[in-house]
Enzyme design. Structure first.
Site, PDB file in Angstrom:
ATOM      1  N   CYS A  46       0.837  -1.212   0.000  1.00 13.55           N
ATOM      2  CA  CYS A  46       0.000   0.000   0.000  1.00 13.55           C
ATOM      3  C   CYS A  46       0.868   1.256   0.000  1.00 13.55           C
ATOM      4  O   CYS A  46       1.398   1.662   1.040  1.00 13.55           O
ATOM      5  CB  CYS A  46      -0.937  -0.013   1.209  1.00 13.55           C
TER       6      CYS A  46
ATOM      7  N   CYS B  85      -0.436   4.107   2.127  1.00 15.76           N
ATOM      8  CA  CYS B  85      -0.168   3.937   3.563  1.00 15.76           C
ATOM      9  C   CYS B  85       1.311   4.165   3.885  1.00 15.76           C
ATOM     10  O   CYS B  85       1.642   4.804   4.881  1.00 15.76           O
ATOM     11  CB  CYS B  85      -0.517   2.516   4.025  1.00 15.76           C
ATOM     12  N   ASP B  86       2.202   3.611   3.082  1.00 18.90           N
ATOM     13  CA  ASP B  86       3.613   3.520   3.480  1.00 18.90           C
ATOM     14  C   ASP B  86       4.589   4.332   2.626  1.00 18.90           C
ATOM     15  O   ASP B  86       5.774   4.395   2.952  1.00 18.90           O
ATOM     16  CB  ASP B  86       4.057   2.043   3.453  1.00 18.90           C
TER      17      ASP B  86
END
Ligand code: NAP
Length: 346
Positions: A145, A148-149
Site C-alpha cells: 500500500c 499507507c507507506d
C-alpha cells in the site's frame, strides 16, 4: 458436536477489522447488543501494518494493532460481544409464517447463530508473490500500500511489482516521495489501462523492467535489494537490484470464499456486490437507465446485498479505496442502514 444458539441476535457482524468494529460501536450505542464474529486471526490487515500515519485523529500516528485494539475497546464499552471463530456459511433460516421477519443462520466452524440482520465486513488481503523473504520483511520495507507507506520512502529507491492499474497507481503515488521508482513486470506489455500506463511510461522518475520477476527479497532487518529473474528463456539473466522498499501490487483477494455457496452475489473477482455498485453497474451498462436490475437488490439501502437483511461494508466490497478510514465510513453507513431496516421490520 455443533452448538445451536437459541437467541436471535438483532445484528451479527462478520469480521473484526475497521468496518466491522466501527459498525459495532454504532450498533452498541443504538442498543442493538451486537455480536461480532471476528475470525481467526482477528483484526484484518491493520494487524499486519506497522505505523498508520493517515488515520484522522492520531496526529502522531498509531501502530495498526493498537488502532484495532482501541476500536475494539470502544465497541466493548457499548456491550459488543466478540467471538473468535471463522464463519463458514450463511443461509436464510426457516420462515414459518410470512409475518415473522426473515432471519439468517450464521454458521461458524463450531456453532450456529441466528440473527435478524447481518453485516458482512470480512475484508480483503493483498495477493503476495509467495516468497519466504517477502513475508519475513513485510512491514520492514515490503508493503502492499503506497498510500499507507509511501511516506516512509522519501528520497529512497523503491520498486513496484505488477503491471495492472494498481501497480501504475502505486508507482505514480510513490514518485511523490521516492527519488527513483522501478516497475517490475513479468511480461512485455502492461495490463493497465492505456492512460495509466502512459503516465507511468512518461514519468521521469520511473523505470520499467520488463519480462522480469522477483526471486528473492534481500535484507536481514530491512529490505536492501531484490534478486531479479528474467523470464527470457533464451538468455535468462539474474541480477541484484539495490533498493529500500518494494511494493507488491499484483491484486487483492476479498475474504469471501465462505459465501460461494450462498445466495449473496459476488462479482467475478469475489467482491460482494451491494446495491450501490449494482446501481452504478446498471447505470453504466448499455441498456441501463439506472432504475432497476434483474437482481433482487433493495435500492433503499446503499450497502444492502441482494439478500434482504444482509448488508456488506469495507474491503470485501470496495476494490478502489481500501483505506482503514474509508472502511470505517462504510461500516458506519451500513450500520445506520441496518438500524433503519430493523425499525422497518419490527
Ligand atoms: P490486475 O488487473 O489483476 O493486475 C495484476 C497484475 O499483477 C498483472 O499485471 C499481472 O500480470 C501481475 N501479476 C499477477 N500475479 C503475479 C505474480 N505472481 N508475479 C508477478 N506479477 C503478477 O490487478 P489490479 O492492478 O489490482 O487491478 C484490479 C482491478 O481494479 C482492475 O480491474 C483494475 O482496472 C482496477 N483498478 C483500477 C484503478 C483505477 O482505475 N484508478 C486502480 C486500481 C485498480 P499479467 O499482466 O501478466 O497477468
Amino acid at each position: 458436536m455443533e452448538k445451536h444458539q437459541s437467541t436471535i441476535q438483532n445484528i451479527i457482524i462478520v469480521g473484526g477489522g475497521p468496518a466491522g468494529l466501527a459498525a459495532a460501536i454504532y450498533a452498541g450505542r443504538a442498543g442493538l447488543d451486537p455480536l461480532v464474529i471476528e475470525g481467526v486471526p482477528s483484526g484484518g490487515q491493520l494487524m499486519l501494518t506497522t505505523e498508520v500515519e493517515n488515520y484522522p485523529g492520531f496526529a502522531k500516528g498509531i501502530q495498526g494493532p493498537e488502532l484495532i485494539a482501541q476500536f475494539r475497546e470502544q465497541a466493548k464499552r457499548f456491550d459488543t460481544k466478540f467471538i473468535q471463530e471463522n464463519v463458514i456459511g450463511i443461509e436464510p433460516a426457516e420462515n414459518k409464517t410470512n409475518k415473522t421477519p426473515r432471519t439468517y443462520r450464521i454458521k461458524t466452524d463450531k456453532q450456529t447463530f441466528q440473527a435478524h440482520s447481518v453485516l458482512l465486513a470480512t475484508g480483503a488481503d493483498a495477493i503476495w508473490m509467495g516468497l519466504d523473504s517477502e513475508q519475513r520483511l513485510r512491514g520492514r520495507g515490503v508493503s502492499a500500500c503506497a498510500t499507507c507507506d509511501g511516506f516512509f520512502f522519501r528520497d529512497k529507491t523503491v520498486a513496484v511489482i505488477g503491471g495492472g492499474d494498481s501497480a501504475m497507481e502505486e508507482a505514480l503515488t510513490l514518485t511523490t516521495f521516492a527519488k527513483k521508482v522501478y516497475v517490475i513486470h513479468r511480461r512485455s506489455a502492461f495490463r493497465a489501462s492505456k492512460i495509466m500506463a502512459d503516465r507511468v511510461l512518461k514519468h521521469e522518475k520511473i523505470e520499467v523492467i520488463w519480462n522480469t520477476t522477483v526471486s528473492e527479497v534481500i535484507g536481514d532487518e530491512k529490505v536492501e535489494g531484490i534478486r531479479l529473474q528474467s523470464v527470457d528463456s533464451v538468455s535468462p539473466k539474474r541480477e541484484v537490484l539495490k533498493l529500500d522498499g518494494i511494493f507488491v501490487a499484483i491484486g487483492h483477494k476479498p475474504a469471501t470464499d465462505f459465501l460461494r455457496d450462498s445466495a449473496v452475489v459476488l462479482d467475478k473477482k469475489g467482491y460482494i456486490v451491494t446495491s450501490s455498485q449494482e446501481a452504478l453497474r446498471y447505470a453504466r451498462s448499455s441498456k441501463g437507465n439506472g432504475s432497476s436490475t434483474d437482481l433482487n437488490f433493495n435500492f433503499e439501502y446503499a450497502s444492502a446485498t441482494c439478500l434482504t437483511g444482509v448488508f456488506a461494508a469495507g474491503d470485501c466490497v470496495d476494490h478502489t479505496y481500501r483505506q482503514a478510514a474509508t472502511a470505517v465510513g462504510m461500516g458506519v453507513a451500513a450500520e445506520l442502514e441496518i438500524e433503519r431496516y430493523l425499525n422497518e421490520i419490527f
